[in-house]
Design an enzyme around this catalytic site. Structure first.
Site, PDB file in Angstrom:
ATOM      1  N   GLU A   1     -20.355 -17.033  35.437  1.00  0.00           N
ATOM      2  CA  GLU A   1     -20.622 -16.522  34.442  1.00  0.00           C
ATOM      3  C   GLU A   1     -22.488 -16.136  34.093  1.00  0.00           C
ATOM      4  OE1 GLU A   1     -20.142 -19.763  31.335  1.00  0.00           O
ATOM      5  OE2 GLU A   1     -18.115 -20.783  32.053  1.00  0.00           O
TER       6      GLU A   1
ATOM      7  N   HIS B   1     -20.093  -6.757  31.963  1.00  0.00           N
ATOM      8  CA  HIS B   1     -19.204  -8.133  31.946  1.00  0.00           C
ATOM      9  C   HIS B   1     -17.995  -8.257  32.842  1.00  0.00           C
ATOM     10  CE1 HIS B   1     -20.082 -12.331  30.882  1.00  0.00           C
ATOM     11  NE2 HIS B   1     -18.416 -12.237  31.239  1.00  0.00           N
ATOM     12  N   GLU B   2     -17.275  -7.624  32.245  1.00  0.00           N
ATOM     13  CA  GLU B   2     -16.243  -8.228  32.948  1.00  0.00           C
ATOM     14  C   GLU B   2     -15.791  -7.450  34.721  1.00  0.00           C
ATOM     15  OE1 GLU B   2     -13.036  -9.915  31.802  1.00  0.00           O
ATOM     16  OE2 GLU B   2     -15.120 -10.408  30.605  1.00  0.00           O
TER      17      GLU B   2
END
Length: 264
Positions: free
Chosen positions: A195, A136-137
């Site tokens: 996101e 995700h990062e």
């Protein structure tokens, strides 16, 4: 989503622009009084990708100095090494991993390929979920979200402190300016689209590395559950119970369901 409200992510901070204090792992870091030089004194005309990488590297050195880093032979260090085994390069990034021995349920990645995971996150998540968070990062970095946030933070600092990158060469930052940069990054915000794209990258990252396709959804759901505990902080309750969090977890579960069905 704010940093620490970008769910799984990043730096906890408090304070203002003058006499600011960064707080991570329960430790306060004074960033010293900042000089307001005025926007007309800023020299930040251009910032190349190479400048962003250089600033990121300098920033990560500062962060590693101001936080307790687990040794490679510690239990945490060995566990992270096992989780990230074989992950040397992805999306054009030469990756390096470290664990901060702090209680924060947090992690972040930077434009130079540095990935940092807090012990608090490793405590509540299994190996697959930790890897999903890392993916995700890295998604924020791959999609240039992190670069854009750092560039914006740098330019704001430049406006106040007459630092810059005239001619494509970023100036070295002082300790105070690096502290200000950390604070600005902690206040960064990401759109719902950003996101969702980072979530998708986390899911695809797991699939590409042979990890449980449900890990991304599970990590988000675990943060939601964490917020319901008696010991949850007000900040955790704020970001973890946000309606979008549960919706995003549901979307990731649907992706995992589709993947699993197509590979039966």
């Amino acid at each position: 989503m704010k940093v620490f409200a970008f769910l799984c992510l990043f730096l906890l901070a408090v304070g203002g622009t003058a006499n600011a204090q960064i707080k991570i792992g329960g430790k306060k870091i004074n960033t010293k009084k900042l000089i307001n030089a005025g926007s007309d004194a800023a020299k930040a005309i251009t910032l190349s990708d190479a400048d962003i990488v250089a600033i990121s590297r300098e920033y990560m050195e500062w962060m590693d100095t101001h936080n307790p880093v687990a040794s490679e032979d510690s239990e945490l260090g060995q566990r992270l090494a096992k989780i990230t085994s074989g992950l040397k390069n992805t999306d054009g990034l030469d990756l390096n991993f470290k664990v901060y021995e702090v209680i924060d349920v947090n992690a972040f990645a930077c434009g130079d390929g540095s990935v940092r995971v807090c012990a608090g996150l490793m405590e509540i998540m299994d190996d697959n979920e930790v890897l999903a968070v890392i993916g995700h990062e890295i998604g924020y970095v791959r999609n240039t979200d992190t670069k854009d946030a750092m560039k914006s933070a740098y330019l704001r600092s430049a406006a106040r402190n007459a630092i810059g990158a005239a001619g494509g060469v970023a100036e070295k930052l002082t300790d105070s300016q690096l502290g200000e940069l950390a604070e600005a990054l902690a206040g960064a915000q990401y759109s719902q689209k950003q996101e969702s794209e980072a979530d998708l990258h986390g899911f695809e990252f797991c699939v590409a590395n042979g990890i449980d396709p449900y890990a991304m959804a599970n990590s988000l759901n675990k943060l939601v559950e964490l917020s319901k505990g008696e010991k949850a902080s007000a900040l955790q309750k704020t970001f973890s119970t946000h309606p979008d969090t549960e919706k995003r977890a549901a979307v990731m579960k649907e992706k995992a369901d589709e993947y699993t069905k197509s590979h039966q």
